[in-house]
Design an enzyme around this catalytic site. Structure first.
Site, PDB file in Angstrom:
ATOM      1  N   ARG A   1       0.864  -1.184   0.000  1.00 24.33           N
ATOM      2  CA  ARG A   1       0.000   0.000   0.000  1.00 24.33           C
ATOM      3  C   ARG A   1       0.894   1.225   0.000  1.00 24.33           C
ATOM      4  NH1 ARG A   1      -5.566   0.725  -0.408  1.00 24.33           N
ATOM      5  NH2 ARG A   1      -5.366   2.484   1.004  1.00 24.33           N
TER       6      ARG A   1
ATOM      7  N   HIS B   1      13.423  -3.209  -0.773  1.00 28.52           N
ATOM      8  CA  HIS B   1      13.004  -3.078  -2.168  1.00 28.52           C
ATOM      9  C   HIS B   1      13.890  -3.991  -3.018  1.00 28.52           C
ATOM     10  CE1 HIS B   1      11.341  -1.257  -5.746  1.00 28.52           C
ATOM     11  NE2 HIS B   1      12.566  -1.106  -6.219  1.00 28.52           N
TER      12      HIS B   1
HETATM   13  C1  GAR Z   1      10.003  -8.810  -1.602  1.00 26.39           C
HETATM   14  O1  GAR Z   1      10.753  -9.227  -2.709  1.00 26.39           O
HETATM   15  C2  GAR Z   1      10.170  -7.329  -1.360  1.00 26.39           C
HETATM   16  O2  GAR Z   1      11.454  -6.865  -1.666  1.00 26.39           O
HETATM   17  C3  GAR Z   1       9.138  -6.766  -2.301  1.00 26.39           C
HETATM   18  O3  GAR Z   1       8.032  -7.621  -2.177  1.00 26.39           O
HETATM   19  C4  GAR Z   1       8.502  -8.931  -1.874  1.00 26.39           C
HETATM   20  C5  GAR Z   1       7.749  -9.432  -0.659  1.00 26.39           C
HETATM   21  O4  GAR Z   1       8.052 -10.784  -0.436  1.00 26.39           O
HETATM   22  N1  GAR Z   1       8.816  -5.402  -1.966  1.00 26.39           N
HETATM   23  C6  GAR Z   1       8.569  -4.465  -2.880  1.00 26.39           C
HETATM   24  O5  GAR Z   1       8.554  -4.671  -4.066  1.00 26.39           O
HETATM   25  C7  GAR Z   1       8.299  -3.078  -2.300  1.00 26.39           C
HETATM   26  N2  GAR Z   1       8.499  -2.068  -3.266  1.00 26.39           N
HETATM   27  P1  GAR Z   1       7.840 -11.425   0.996  1.00 26.39           P
HETATM   28  O6  GAR Z   1       6.362 -11.191   1.368  1.00 26.39           O
HETATM   29  O7  GAR Z   1       8.117 -12.879   0.779  1.00 26.39           O
HETATM   30  O8  GAR Z   1       8.769 -10.784   1.955  1.00 26.39           O
END
Ligand code: GAR
Length: 218
Positions: A94, A112
């Site tokens: 969000r 990120h």
């Molecule tokens: C992760 O790769 C994180 O870096 C990314 O979402 C994924 C969540 O995975 N975040 C973003 O892209 C934020 N801009 P997870 O739920 O297994 O931690």
């Protein structure tokens, strides 16, 4: 020293959340995870957190409609009620208003899946492959109102392979994420990071001759 009280905000499977929970089990870790908060009721990470004995809560954004600040006030209230000192965004999908970011200024960090300031936003692995970069990675940074910006705490890199697909690259970057997020939180919670304008300063550093060269000539 008392451990810093940390909440993790998730929207999905929570693999970074799990890495933080596991790291925080160490006696010398300077943070304890006191709450996992999701904006999605069936986020896979919620069950994982509960299995680890961590308190969970869900605040769905939908009932608040377009009133993003009201949704965030509800989140803020529950964080304050748990005496939370630091917030970790871990796949929390969000966008946050400047109001919420201000409440947690210098106390909220995010991971990120790219080497910021390259590849802000979505589909980072696809875009890195399209551009043909040879080194890619992940970044832990303090949250500021601009998306995927803010003082960088730690980065981890992987060599991009000639036969990588977005999925294979994502999997290797995720492995790096699980290493750097707990280490970055250790630095922040341990008071080892000083924010100096747009930049984080720390005495912690890698070995001075650490180099990742990609592709390597064999
Ligand atoms: C992760 O790769 C994180 O870096 C990314 O979402 C994924 C969540 O995975 N975040 C973003 O892209 C934020 N801009 P997870 O739920 O297994 O931690």
């Amino acid at each position: 020293m008392a451990k810093r009280r940390v909440a993790i905000l998730i929207s999905g499977r929570g693999s970074n959340m799990t890495a933080l929970i596991e790291a925080a089990k160490a006696a010398d870790y300077p943070a304890e995870i006191v709450l996992v908060l999701s904006n999605i009721a069936d986020a896979g990470g919620l069950a994982k957190a509960q299995q680890s004995g961590i308190k969970t809560a869900t605040i769905e954004s939908k009932p608040f409609g377009k009133d993003r600040e009201a949704f965030e006030r509800a989140m803020h209230d529950i964080l304050v009620a748990h005496d939370v000192e630091l917030v970790c965004l871990a796949g929390f999908l969000r966008l946050l208003t400047p109001w919420f970011v201000k409440q947690w200024e210098g106390k909220m960090i995010n991971i990120h899946p790219a080497l910021l300031p390259s590849y802000r936003g979505l589909h980072t692995h696809e875009r890195a492959l399209t551009d043909g970069v040879k080194i890619h990675g992940a970044t832990v940074h303090f949250v500021v109102p601009e998306v995927d910006s803010g003082p960088i705490i730690m980065q981890g890199a992987v060599a991009v392979r000639g036969d990588d697909t977005p999925d294979t690259l994502a999997a290797r970057v995720l492995g790096v994420e699980h290493r750097i997020y707990p280490d970055a939180l250790r630095l922040v919670a341990g008071g080892k990071i000083r924010i100096d304008g747009p930049v984080c300063k720390t005495d912690a550093c890698g070995s001075p001759d650490d180099a990742l060269i990609s592709p390597e000539i064999i």
